[in-house]
Enzyme design. Structure first.
Site, PDB file in Angstrom:
ATOM      1  N   SER A 113       0.810  -1.219   0.000  1.00 48.25           N
ATOM      2  CA  SER A 113       0.000   0.000   0.000  1.00 48.25           C
ATOM      3  C   SER A 113       0.845   1.272   0.000  1.00 48.25           C
ATOM      4  CB  SER A 113      -0.962  -0.049   1.183  1.00 48.25           C
ATOM      5  OG  SER A 113      -1.841   1.035   1.130  1.00 48.25           O
ATOM      6  N   HIS A 114       0.711   2.060   1.056  1.00 44.65           N
ATOM      7  CA  HIS A 114       1.368   3.358   1.119  1.00 44.65           C
ATOM      8  C   HIS A 114       2.760   3.272   1.736  1.00 44.65           C
ATOM      9  CE1 HIS A 114      -0.852   2.288   4.653  1.00 44.65           C
ATOM     10  NE2 HIS A 114       0.019   2.981   5.354  1.00 44.65           N
ATOM     11  N   ASP A 278      -2.288   6.550  -3.380  1.00 47.09           N
ATOM     12  CA  ASP A 278      -1.134   5.903  -2.753  1.00 47.09           C
ATOM     13  C   ASP A 278      -0.542   4.808  -3.650  1.00 47.09           C
ATOM     14  OD1 ASP A 278      -3.232   4.108  -2.507  1.00 47.09           O
ATOM     15  OD2 ASP A 278      -2.401   3.210  -0.690  1.00 47.09           O
ATOM     16  N   ASP A 280      -0.830   1.537  -4.037  1.00 46.96           N
ATOM     17  CA  ASP A 280      -1.674   0.568  -4.740  1.00 46.96           C
ATOM     18  C   ASP A 280      -3.000   1.168  -5.205  1.00 46.96           C
ATOM     19  OD1 ASP A 280      -2.509   0.795  -2.091  1.00 46.96           O
ATOM     20  OD2 ASP A 280      -3.404  -1.196  -2.092  1.00 46.96           O
ATOM     21  N   ASP A 282      -5.599   2.740  -3.652  1.00 47.26           N
ATOM     22  CA  ASP A 282      -6.893   2.727  -2.973  1.00 47.26           C
ATOM     23  C   ASP A 282      -7.123   3.960  -2.097  1.00 47.26           C
ATOM     24  OD1 ASP A 282      -5.066   1.910  -1.100  1.00 47.26           O
ATOM     25  OD2 ASP A 282      -6.106   0.049  -0.554  1.00 47.26           O
ATOM     26  N   ARG A 283      -6.065   4.739  -1.847  1.00 44.23           N
ATOM     27  CA  ARG A 283      -6.263   5.953  -1.033  1.00 44.23           C
ATOM     28  C   ARG A 283      -6.389   7.195  -1.915  1.00 44.23           C
ATOM     29  NH1 ARG A 283      -2.660   5.674   4.437  1.00 44.23           N
ATOM     30  NH2 ARG A 283      -3.420   3.638   5.073  1.00 44.23           N
ATOM     31  N   LYS A 377     -11.580   0.257  -1.039  1.00 48.84           N
ATOM     32  CA  LYS A 377     -11.586   1.702  -1.183  1.00 48.84           C
ATOM     33  C   LYS A 377     -10.944   2.021  -2.533  1.00 48.84           C
ATOM     34  CE  LYS A 377      -7.538   2.013   1.799  1.00 48.84           C
ATOM     35  NZ  LYS A 377      -7.361   1.380   3.083  1.00 48.84           N
TER      36      LYS A 377
END
Ligand code: G1P
Ligand code: ZN
Length: 544
Positions: A113-114, A278, A280, A282-283, A377
């Site tokens: 992710s982030h 981010d 991947d 999703d943010r 998300k």
């Protein structure tokens, strides 16, 4: 080419956290480490023979090597077809979209992710189930239990697949399809949002936008949508090429890490609208000209204005937010006469509510927003939702937000993170808070009177499952709150998150600086949790 059964021994640390198994790249590079976890997944997800899965990652260091291993393990385990994102690229939302669109068994997403990437950075594996969402807790626990007893895994000894060429390949009986996930994803967005109106906004010459891909996965999706389908000028997307080390930046879209975007949006000739996603995808972070929209406010504003967006104009069935997310959305739900659910941190808790049709929009304070269009998300979705609102309202971001505060009141909100703490002192701090709960009830801190002090637990209204120990809540009379919890996604030491919220109904006092408005609560949080004495820290590492 043949199937091999490889002997292995369990690793003891493969328990997935808030969002999959996340470790240092070097941990994943140990012989058998990735293989053990992947085999544990294949062993417990039920019938996989002949089924189709989707596979890809956020492009971070070790992505391609890991994909080749997983493809060969999938073939050896009897998977019928593996769809792999072109170049190994697949955003988390695109994975969810593809699983649902093609009725797949599930998908494996390689991402931390982030978290930073590169040889010294982080890597991760997530398994999404057939509804397109993250594996629920009892499923990730079964991966973990299996990983503790595993002694062999299956591997197909075959040459690497060319991930850069669209089309079909074969390993044994399994088809490996290299496909373009951008097309499926962009098609879904086109069905939800008013693309014609947004196109007009860009062609009017009166509007400008900058989108920061943070050298991570969303660049190709964002270019195809903003600069391709919506006709935004080339260069609207910055940092749009996924790089293995994200160009050295920390791909977390917040005011600290999306520095280039923040500088542009604070400059003299700032564009009207700024956004970022981010690692991947999703943010999301939403910015107006010299103006930051908190993710909690963003959720509330999207809900309050959903009637302006084609995909949501039929009304919302309900809203869900994670417990630490501000209560701004609750006020909108009340005004709309719909339910607002409060879930523990992590997107997996929204899945049942979405599947049961109880909610349409969901959000987390951690820059996560989404809806029932998928089970993750979705960063670009949130940006497009805002863009659709801007096109429909023809007002600046700042005015839309301020009008919202005037109508519903403002929930001043901030999260203070203390990173890289000694696990013992972080756990000690949480234990101490838990022990203090009963004596905190009814206590005064200045004008703030404690109304509720508890350790949050959640009973899923759909399947009745209980999740305990989800964060310490200190709720004051008048709807101000402090929440404390430890992160479940870090890979180094412990991270303490302190969430601060104060509700302000007085319109004259709604435009204060956030940290100033929360200054009393910041002091109270330090006193109650003894942050300084227990961690030695004077200041948070990151304030969002
Ligand atoms: C963090 C966020 C949480 C989010 C998760 C995955 O988890 O706080 O809201 O769902 O990342 O993106 P944490 O590190 O707090 O456990
Ligand atoms: Zn993410």
């Amino acid at each position: 080419m043949s199937i091999q059964k490889v002997s292995t021994r369990p690793f003891k640390d493969q328990r997935p956290g808030t969002s999959g198994l996340r470790k240092k790249v070097t941990t994943f590079q140990q012989p058998h480490y990735l293989e053990n976890f992947i085999q544990s997944i294949f062993d417990v997800i039920g019938e996989i023979k002949g089924k189709t899965i989707v596979l890809g990652g956020d492009g971070r260091f070790h992505n391609k090597e890991a994909l080749q291993i997983i493809i060969k393990m999938a073939a050896a385990n009897g998977i019928g077809r593996t769809m792999v994102g072109l170049g190994g690229i697949l955003s988390t939302p695109a994975a969810s979209c593809v699983i649902r669109k093609h009725n797949l068994l599930g998908g494996i997403i390689l991402s931390a992710s982030h978290n930073p990437g590169g040889p010294k950075g982080d890597f991760g594996v997530k398994y999404n189930v057939e509804n397109g969402g993250p594996s629920p807790g009892h499923v990730t626990e079964s991966f973990y239990r299996r990983s503790l007893e595993i002694n062999t895994y299956c591997f197909f000894d075959a040459p690497d697949v060319d991930l850069e060429q669209l089309g079909e390949n074969r390993i044994g009986d399994m088809v490996v399809e290299i496909f373009d996930s951008v097309a499926d994803y962009a098609g879904l967005m086109e069905r939800l949002f008013d693309f014609d109106r947004m196109k007009e906004l860009f062609s009017s010459g009166k509007f400008s936008m900058v989108y920061d891909g943070m050298n991570a996965v969303t660049g190709p999706y964002a270019r195809a949508i903003f600069e391709g389908r919506l006709g935004a000028p080339l260069g609207t997307v910055i940092n749009g090429d996924p790089l293995p080390d994200f160009g050295g930046i920390h791909p977390d879209p917040n005011l600290k890490h999306a520095r280039e975007l923040v500088e542009i949006m604070n400059s003299e000739n700032a564009p009207d609208f700024g956004a970022a996603s981010d690692g991947d995808g999703d943010r999301n972070m939403i910015l107006g000209r010299r103006f930051f929209v908190t993710p909690s406010d963003s959720l509330a504003i999207l809900a309050a204005n959903a009637d302006l967006v084609p995909g949501y104009s039929g009304g919302l069935s309900g809203i869900a937010r994670s417990m630490p997310t501000s209560m701004a959305a609750d006020r909108v739900a009340e005004a709309l006469g719909i339910q607002c659910y409060e879930t523990p941190t992590g997107w997996k808790f929204f899945g049942n509510l979405l599947d049961a049709g109880k909610v349409t929009l969901c959000g987390e304070e951690s820059f996560g927003t989404g809806s029932d269009h998928m089970r993750e998300k979705d960063g670009l979705w949130a940006v497009l939702f805002w863009l659709n609102l801007l096109a429909a309202k023809e007002e600046p971001v700042k005015k839309i937000v301020q009008d919202h505060w005037r109508k519903f009141g403002r929930n001043f909100y901030s999260r203070h993170d203390y990173e890289g703490l000694e696990p013992d002192s972080a756990n000690g701090l949480m234990d101490h808070l838990r022990e203090s709960l009963t004596c905190l009830m009814g206590k005064y801190f200045g004008n703030y009177e404690v109304e509720i002090a508890d350790d949050f637990s959640y009973t899923d209204p759909v399947d009745g499952s209980l999740s305990t120990g989800q964060g310490i809540r200190i709720i004051f009379r008048g709807a101000s709150r402090i929440v404390f919890r430890l992160s479940g996604t870090g890979t180094e030491g412990a991270i303490l998150r302190v969430y601060l919220e104060r509700y302000e109904i007085d319109t004259e006092r709604q435009d204060q600086d956030t940290q100033e408005a929360l200054s009393d609560l910041i002091i109270i949080a330090n006193n109650i949790a003894q942050i300084h004495t227990r961690t030695g820290r004077d200041m948070p590492s990151v304030i969002t």
